[in-house]
Design an enzyme around this catalytic site. Sequence first.
Site, PDB file in Angstrom:
ATOM      1  N   HIS A 165     -28.550 -80.457 -39.196  1.00  0.00           N
ATOM      2  CA  HIS A 165     -29.352 -81.440 -39.563  1.00  0.00           C
ATOM      3  C   HIS A 165     -28.387 -82.511 -39.897  1.00  0.00           C
ATOM      4  O   HIS A 165     -28.906 -83.708 -39.360  1.00  0.00           O
ATOM      5  CB  HIS A 165     -29.865 -81.284 -41.072  1.00  0.00           C
ATOM      6  CG  HIS A 165     -30.837 -82.037 -41.573  1.00  0.00           C
ATOM      7  ND1 HIS A 165     -32.097 -82.039 -41.239  1.00  0.00           N
ATOM      8  CD2 HIS A 165     -30.629 -83.300 -42.407  1.00  0.00           C
ATOM      9  CE1 HIS A 165     -32.636 -83.106 -42.240  1.00  0.00           C
ATOM     10  NE2 HIS A 165     -31.589 -83.830 -42.698  1.00  0.00           N
ATOM     11  N   GLU A 166     -27.420 -82.406 -40.683  1.00  0.00           N
ATOM     12  CA  GLU A 166     -26.321 -83.616 -40.666  1.00  0.00           C
ATOM     13  C   GLU A 166     -25.891 -84.254 -39.611  1.00  0.00           C
ATOM     14  O   GLU A 166     -25.652 -85.372 -39.506  1.00  0.00           O
ATOM     15  CB  GLU A 166     -25.228 -83.220 -41.941  1.00  0.00           C
ATOM     16  CG  GLU A 166     -25.941 -83.065 -43.489  1.00  0.00           C
ATOM     17  CD  GLU A 166     -26.994 -84.140 -43.807  1.00  0.00           C
ATOM     18  OE1 GLU A 166     -26.747 -85.178 -43.583  1.00  0.00           O
ATOM     19  OE2 GLU A 166     -27.919 -83.639 -44.547  1.00  0.00           O
ATOM     20  N   HIS A 212     -28.026 -86.643 -37.899  1.00  0.00           N
ATOM     21  CA  HIS A 212     -27.918 -87.876 -38.574  1.00  0.00           C
ATOM     22  C   HIS A 212     -26.573 -88.618 -37.737  1.00  0.00           C
ATOM     23  O   HIS A 212     -26.642 -89.673 -37.573  1.00  0.00           O
ATOM     24  CB  HIS A 212     -27.819 -87.897 -40.172  1.00  0.00           C
ATOM     25  CG  HIS A 212     -28.919 -87.712 -40.841  1.00  0.00           C
ATOM     26  ND1 HIS A 212     -30.334 -88.479 -40.652  1.00  0.00           N
ATOM     27  CD2 HIS A 212     -29.353 -86.927 -41.780  1.00  0.00           C
ATOM     28  CE1 HIS A 212     -31.089 -88.196 -41.312  1.00  0.00           C
ATOM     29  NE2 HIS A 212     -30.781 -86.942 -42.220  1.00  0.00           N
ATOM     30  N   HIS A 251     -27.026 -89.966 -34.482  1.00  0.00           N
ATOM     31  CA  HIS A 251     -27.904 -91.232 -34.613  1.00  0.00           C
ATOM     32  C   HIS A 251     -27.286 -92.297 -34.950  1.00  0.00           C
ATOM     33  O   HIS A 251     -27.080 -93.556 -34.226  1.00  0.00           O
ATOM     34  CB  HIS A 251     -28.964 -91.182 -35.907  1.00  0.00           C
ATOM     35  CG  HIS A 251     -30.074 -92.061 -35.523  1.00  0.00           C
ATOM     36  ND1 HIS A 251     -31.123 -92.189 -36.580  1.00  0.00           N
ATOM     37  CD2 HIS A 251     -30.583 -92.800 -34.980  1.00  0.00           C
ATOM     38  CE1 HIS A 251     -32.108 -92.809 -36.278  1.00  0.00           C
ATOM     39  NE2 HIS A 251     -31.659 -93.399 -35.202  1.00  0.00           N
TER      40      HIS A 251
END
Length: 696
Positions: free
Chosen positions: A480-481, A484, A487
Site C-alpha cells: 500500500h505505502e 503511494h 505515485h
Amino acid sequence: MSETLQTAASSSGSANPLLRPWQTPFETPPFAEIAPEHFVPAFEQAFADHSAEIAAITHDPATPDFANTITALERAGRLLTRVSAVFYDLVSAHSNPALLEIDKEVAPRMARHWNPIMMNAVLFGRIAMLHQNRATLKLTGEQMRLLERSYTRFHRAGAGLDDTAKARMAEINERLADLGTSFSHHLLGDEQDWFMELGEDDHAGLSDSFVAAAKAAAEARGMQGKAIVTLSRSSVEPFLKSSTRRDLREKVFRAFTARGDNGNDNDNNAVIVEILALREERAKILGFPTYAAYRLEDSMAKTPEAVRGLLERVWKPARARALADRDALQALIAKEGGNFALAPWDWRYYAEKLRQISANFDDAAIKPYLVLDHMVEAAFDCATRLFGITFAERKDIPVWHPDVRVWEVRGPDGKHKALFYGDYFARPSKRSGAWMTSLRDQQKLDGAIAPLIINVCNFAKGADGEPSLLSPDDARTLFHEFGHGLHGMLSDVTYPSLSGTSVFTDFVELPSQLYEHWQEQPQVLRQFARHYQTGEPLPDDLLKRFLAARKFNQGFATVEFVASALIDLEFHTQPAAASRDIRAFEQAELEKIGMPAEIALRHRPQQFGHIFSGDHYASGYYSYMWSEVMDADAFGAFEEAGDIFDPATARRLHDDIYSSGGSRDPEDAYVAFRGREPEPDALLRRRGLAETPEAA
C-alpha cells in the site's frame, strides 16, 4: 520566545546545513550534520525569503499574466518547502524532546506565516482576474488545472472575505495548527510511556517470531534480555491474535484503545472539542453550514450525503456478516467450554481459531514465508514489470536512522528517476502507523527535478540477527505505502503544486490500494514468499489456503473501518456543541448505527490522528473506501486482459493515474484509464460481502 527557541535562534546561518547547498549525492539532506538547533533559524530565513517573494508578486506593476503570477507562485517558497520536508520527516519518524518542543512553536508560526499569504486580497485579485479570463489565455491542460486549483485554494482559504472575517480566520488557523500538534504529541506520549513486559509464563500461544520481535522492542528501550508488548499496532494485533492469556489480551487491548483518553497530561478529549468548534466556525465564516460540507466540496464525493450513501451501502452487509461471525465465535467459545461472552479483546484470537477450522489457515503458518526483504523485492519487481523502472540500493545516501535504506530508481531509459527511502521498523522515536511522504517532489518548472520519496512503517524487527517476518496485513501495508511511493516516483508534471500525490484525498488512495492487489497474486507469492530458514518457496497447498481465506473476517474489518468513517462524518456534520462530551458522543453514534459491542472502532476519537493531528483527512476518512471502489474496479482491467502485468493496461495506468499527479481532474483520469466510471459493487465483491444475508 522559549528557552529552546532562544538557543536555536543563536545558531549561525553560515554554519547551518539547512541554509547552504547540499554537497551530497543527488543533493539529498545531510542528516548527520543537521541538529535541532538548526531548524528555527532555517525556518526564520525561509519565512523571510518566502514573504519577500510573495510581496514581489503582489506588487508587480505589470499586468497579471500566468507567468508573473501563477508560475511565480510556484517558484516561491522553495527554501521553506525544503526545510519543512526535513523537519517533519524527523518529527514523525525519528523525534526527540528538542524536536517536539520546536514543533510546538513552529506550528502556530507556520500558520501565522501562511495566513496573510492565503488571505492576501491583492494577490487573490490577480489570480481571480486570470481565472475569469482563463478561456482567452491559451493555456495547456496542466496550466489550466493549476490556475483552477490556485483559484480554488485561495478562495477556500478566505481570500475574498472582509478584514474582520480574515482576522478571525487567521486566529482560527493558528490555534488549529497548535491543537493538531498537541494531539499528535499526546498520542506519541501515551504510546511511548506504555509497555507490558512478558515473563516466561506469558509466552503461551506466541510465535517464536513474535517473541523475537518483543525482545527487539525491549532492546530498543534499553531493556536488554527482556521482552515487551508495545502500543505499536504491529505489536498489539499479533498479540491479540495469538496469546492464549485472556487477561493479558484484555490488558493490552484496553491500553491500546485508551491512548489519548487516560485523563493524564496526554488526554486528547479537550483538544478534540476545541478543534471541532473551530472547524465549524471556520466553515460558517466561509459560508458553509458544516465543516463536512466545506471539506467535501473540494473532493470527488462533493457532498456529505454522497459519502454517507457509500458508507451506509457498505455498512449494512458488513454488519450482517460481522453479526453472523460473532455468533460463530461465541459458539466456538462454548464448544471449548468457555463460560464468558465474546469481548473485543477476544475477537482476533477466536477469529484466528475459526479460520484455522473453516479455512485450515492461520497467519502464523504463512508468516515465516513473508520475509520483509523478500516482500520489498516483490514490490520492486512488480513495479519493474509494470512500469519498467529498476531499483539499486545505495549505501552512500545520508539517512536519519541506521535502519533506513535507500534505493536509486531508474526509468525504462536507464536514467535516474528518483530515490526511494524505506524506514520499516518500529522504534520509540517514531509515531505509530505507516505513511508515505517526500523530501523533494518531482517537477520540471526549471529543469528536471527528481523526487526523494519515503515510506515509513512500524514493522517488528527480528531479534538476534533473525529477519523481520510480516503478517499478511503487514505485507499488504508495505505494498500500500509503496503504491503511494510510486505515485510520487512516477510523477511527470511541470508544476510542483500538481506533483505526485497532490490530488483529492478521495483519489489519493487509489494508486496505493490498487497496488495491494499485486501482493496477493499467486505468481508473485510463488516467486517471493520463501521460508526465512530454508529458502523453500511457499507450498502450493498453503498458498491455496491463504488465497481462500482472504475474505475471512471481512465483516469485522469492514465494520471497524466504516464505523470510524461514519463517526468522522458525524463529528463534522453535527453542530460542534453536540460533541462536547467526546466519549458520550462516540457511544451515542455507535448505538445509533448498531455497532456490535464485540468490535471496537479502528480508531477511537482520542487517537484518530488521521482527522485530528491535522485536517487532511478530516471528514475524509471515508476516502479509503471511496478509493477502494475504484481500485477493485481498476484491477479488473488487468484481469480482463488475462495478464496482471499486461503492457497496454500498465501503460494506461502509468499515463493516466500514476504519472499525471494532480494535473487533471481525477474523474477524467479514471475514465481515461478504465474506459468508464467505476462499478461500485466491485468493492462488495472484493470483500466477499456482495451476497451477505441481512441481519436484524
